[in-house]
Design a protein around this motif. Structure first.
Motif, PDB file in Angstrom:
ATOM      1  N   VAL A   7       0.877  -1.166   0.000  1.00 33.51           N
ATOM      2  CA  VAL A   7       0.000   0.000   0.000  1.00 33.51           C
ATOM      3  C   VAL A   7       0.917   1.218   0.000  1.00 33.51           C
ATOM      4  N   GLU A   8       0.539   2.265  -0.738  1.00 30.61           N
ATOM      5  CA  GLU A   8       1.397   3.444  -0.850  1.00 30.61           C
ATOM      6  C   GLU A   8       0.618   4.726  -0.618  1.00 30.61           C
ATOM      7  N   ILE A   9       1.344   5.750  -0.156  1.00 35.57           N
ATOM      8  CA  ILE A   9       0.792   7.095  -0.042  1.00 35.57           C
ATOM      9  C   ILE A   9       1.939   8.071  -0.274  1.00 35.57           C
ATOM     10  N   THR A  10       1.628   9.233  -0.819  1.00 33.39           N
ATOM     11  CA  THR A  10       2.626  10.280  -0.990  1.00 33.39           C
ATOM     12  C   THR A  10       2.371  11.341   0.076  1.00 33.39           C
ATOM     13  N   VAL A  11       3.440  11.719   0.765  1.00 32.55           N
ATOM     14  CA  VAL A  11       3.367  12.666   1.875  1.00 32.55           C
ATOM     15  C   VAL A  11       4.085  13.938   1.479  1.00 32.55           C
ATOM     16  N   ASP A  12       3.483  15.062   1.798  1.00 29.15           N
ATOM     17  CA  ASP A  12       4.103  16.359   1.510  1.00 29.15           C
ATOM     18  C   ASP A  12       5.065  16.747   2.628  1.00 29.15           C
ATOM     19  N   ALA A  13       6.146  15.981   2.711  1.00 31.94           N
ATOM     20  CA  ALA A  13       7.195  16.211   3.703  1.00 31.94           C
ATOM     21  C   ALA A  13       8.429  15.432   3.251  1.00 31.94           C
ATOM     22  N   SER A  14       9.559  15.755   3.843  1.00 35.70           N
ATOM     23  CA  SER A  14      10.795  15.048   3.482  1.00 35.70           C
ATOM     24  C   SER A  14      10.787  13.649   4.081  1.00 35.70           C
ATOM     25  N   ALA A  15      11.687  12.804   3.584  1.00 39.70           N
ATOM     26  CA  ALA A  15      11.836  11.459   4.140  1.00 39.70           C
ATOM     27  C   ALA A  15      12.275  11.550   5.602  1.00 39.70           C
ATOM     28  N   GLU A  16      13.120  12.516   5.927  1.00 40.01           N
ATOM     29  CA  GLU A  16      13.573  12.687   7.307  1.00 40.01           C
ATOM     30  C   GLU A  16      12.410  13.051   8.221  1.00 40.01           C
ATOM     31  N   GLN A  17      11.547  13.963   7.782  1.00 39.55           N
ATOM     32  CA  GLN A  17      10.385  14.345   8.592  1.00 39.55           C
ATOM     33  C   GLN A  17       9.427  13.160   8.755  1.00 39.55           C
ATOM     34  N   THR A  18       9.271  12.383   7.708  1.00 34.98           N
ATOM     35  CA  THR A  18       8.387  11.223   7.751  1.00 34.98           C
ATOM     36  C   THR A  18       8.960  10.158   8.677  1.00 34.98           C
ATOM     37  N   PHE A  19      10.247   9.897   8.544  1.00 35.39           N
ATOM     38  CA  PHE A  19      10.869   8.880   9.392  1.00 35.39           C
ATOM     39  C   PHE A  19      10.853   9.302  10.859  1.00 35.39           C
ATOM     40  N   ALA A  20      10.909  10.598  11.124  1.00 39.66           N
ATOM     41  CA  ALA A  20      10.888  11.079  12.511  1.00 39.66           C
ATOM     42  C   ALA A  20       9.620  10.627  13.235  1.00 39.66           C
ATOM     43  N   VAL A  21       8.492  10.561  12.529  1.00 42.30           N
ATOM     44  CA  VAL A  21       7.259  10.073  13.146  1.00 42.30           C
ATOM     45  C   VAL A  21       7.365   8.568  13.395  1.00 42.30           C
ATOM     46  N   LEU A  22       7.912   7.832  12.432  1.00 38.89           N
ATOM     47  CA  LEU A  22       8.113   6.395  12.627  1.00 38.89           C
ATOM     48  C   LEU A  22       9.072   6.129  13.792  1.00 38.89           C
ATOM     49  N   ALA A  23      10.039   7.018  13.972  1.00 46.39           N
ATOM     50  CA  ALA A  23      11.053   6.847  15.013  1.00 46.39           C
ATOM     51  C   ALA A  23      10.540   7.233  16.400  1.00 46.39           C
ATOM     52  N   ASP A  24       9.348   7.790  16.480  1.00 48.82           N
ATOM     53  CA  ASP A  24       8.745   8.140  17.767  1.00 48.82           C
ATOM     54  C   ASP A  24       7.787   7.021  18.165  1.00 48.82           C
ATOM     55  N   GLY A  25       8.281   6.056  18.908  1.00 50.40           N
ATOM     56  CA  GLY A  25       7.483   4.903  19.288  1.00 50.40           C
ATOM     57  C   GLY A  25       6.230   5.243  20.064  1.00 50.40           C
ATOM     58  N   ARG A  73      -3.308   8.173   8.235  1.00 54.00           N
ATOM     59  CA  ARG A  73      -3.083   8.776   9.548  1.00 54.00           C
ATOM     60  C   ARG A  73      -1.626   9.202   9.706  1.00 54.00           C
ATOM     61  N   LEU A  74      -0.706   8.351   9.251  1.00 55.76           N
ATOM     62  CA  LEU A  74       0.717   8.676   9.315  1.00 55.76           C
ATOM     63  C   LEU A  74       1.003   9.951   8.527  1.00 55.76           C
ATOM     64  N   ALA A  75       0.462  10.034   7.317  1.00 57.23           N
ATOM     65  CA  ALA A  75       0.687  11.218   6.473  1.00 57.23           C
ATOM     66  C   ALA A  75       0.179  12.482   7.160  1.00 57.23           C
ATOM     67  N   ASP A  76      -1.002  12.412   7.773  1.00 57.93           N
ATOM     68  CA  ASP A  76      -1.545  13.578   8.469  1.00 57.93           C
ATOM     69  C   ASP A  76      -0.642  14.005   9.620  1.00 57.93           C
ATOM     70  N   LEU A  77      -0.128  13.041  10.387  1.00 60.03           N
ATOM     71  CA  LEU A  77       0.781  13.370  11.487  1.00 60.03           C
ATOM     72  C   LEU A  77       2.069  14.012  10.985  1.00 60.03           C
ATOM     73  N   VAL A  78       2.604  13.446   9.920  1.00 55.53           N
ATOM     74  CA  VAL A  78       3.863  13.968   9.361  1.00 55.53           C
ATOM     75  C   VAL A  78       3.667  15.401   8.878  1.00 55.53           C
ATOM     76  N   ARG A 137       4.486  21.239   9.582  1.00 54.51           N
ATOM     77  CA  ARG A 137       3.957  22.618   9.643  1.00 54.51           C
ATOM     78  C   ARG A 137       4.365  23.298  10.942  1.00 54.51           C
ATOM     79  N   GLU A 138       4.490  22.496  12.011  1.00 54.16           N
ATOM     80  CA  GLU A 138       4.891  23.035  13.308  1.00 54.16           C
ATOM     81  C   GLU A 138       6.407  23.209  13.397  1.00 54.16           C
ATOM     82  N   GLY A 139       7.117  22.748  12.372  1.00 50.90           N
ATOM     83  CA  GLY A 139       8.556  22.883  12.335  1.00 50.90           C
ATOM     84  C   GLY A 139       9.301  21.835  13.140  1.00 50.90           C
TER      85      GLY A 139
END
Length: 149
Positions: free
Chosen positions: A4-22, A136-141, A146-148
């Protein structure tokens, strides 16, 4: 099963930061209802998130363990839910352009009773769930970017 795929309007680093927050896991993973603990060093290989699944008071407790990680490109997990079994999950991040990342999620049962479920039936159950999880992940990212954060 197809990922399953989704495109997120953020960098890979910003996206991974959410994954890295257990501690955020239950916020975006459909079915996870409560995080009881996150091992220090998450998401290093071997670390775990200790979570509950279900709605109180009918919850079950188990863990999700990191099997492989390549920040900010990939996170591979084993999510357990005894007695159902466990699932292999792979999240891949591909930066398409600055502030635009493709997130690809693959999942399949690897142990327990869940392995008795035929692949087409697993796909019927997992694809909608994983699409919602990625949404949900995309929305969080995007919200965090946006909050920096």
């Amino acid at each position: 099963m197809d990922p399953v795929e989704i495109t997120v309007d953020a960098s890979a680093e910003q996206t991974f930061a959410v994954l890295a927050d257990g501690w955020m896991y239950a916020t975006w993973v459909v079915g996870a209802s409560h995080i009881r603990d996150v091992d220090p060093g998450w998401p290093a290989v071997g670390t775990r998130i200790h979570h509950s699944v279900g709605t109180w008071p009918l919850t079950m407790s188990d863990t999700t363990k990191v099997h492989d990680v390549d920040p900010p490109r990939m996170l591979e997990l084993e999510a357990r839910l005894w007695p159902v079994g466990s699932a292999w999950i792979r999240l891949e991040l591909v930066e398409l352009a600055p502030q635009r990342t493709l997130v690809r999620m693959s999942e399949r049962a690897i142990s327990g009773l869940a392995t008795l479920v035929p692949d087409p039936v697993q796909e019927l159950l997992l694809v909608p769930r994983n699409k919602e999880s990625l949404s949900r992940l995309a929305d969080l990212v995007v919200g965090r970017s946006r909050e920096g954060k």
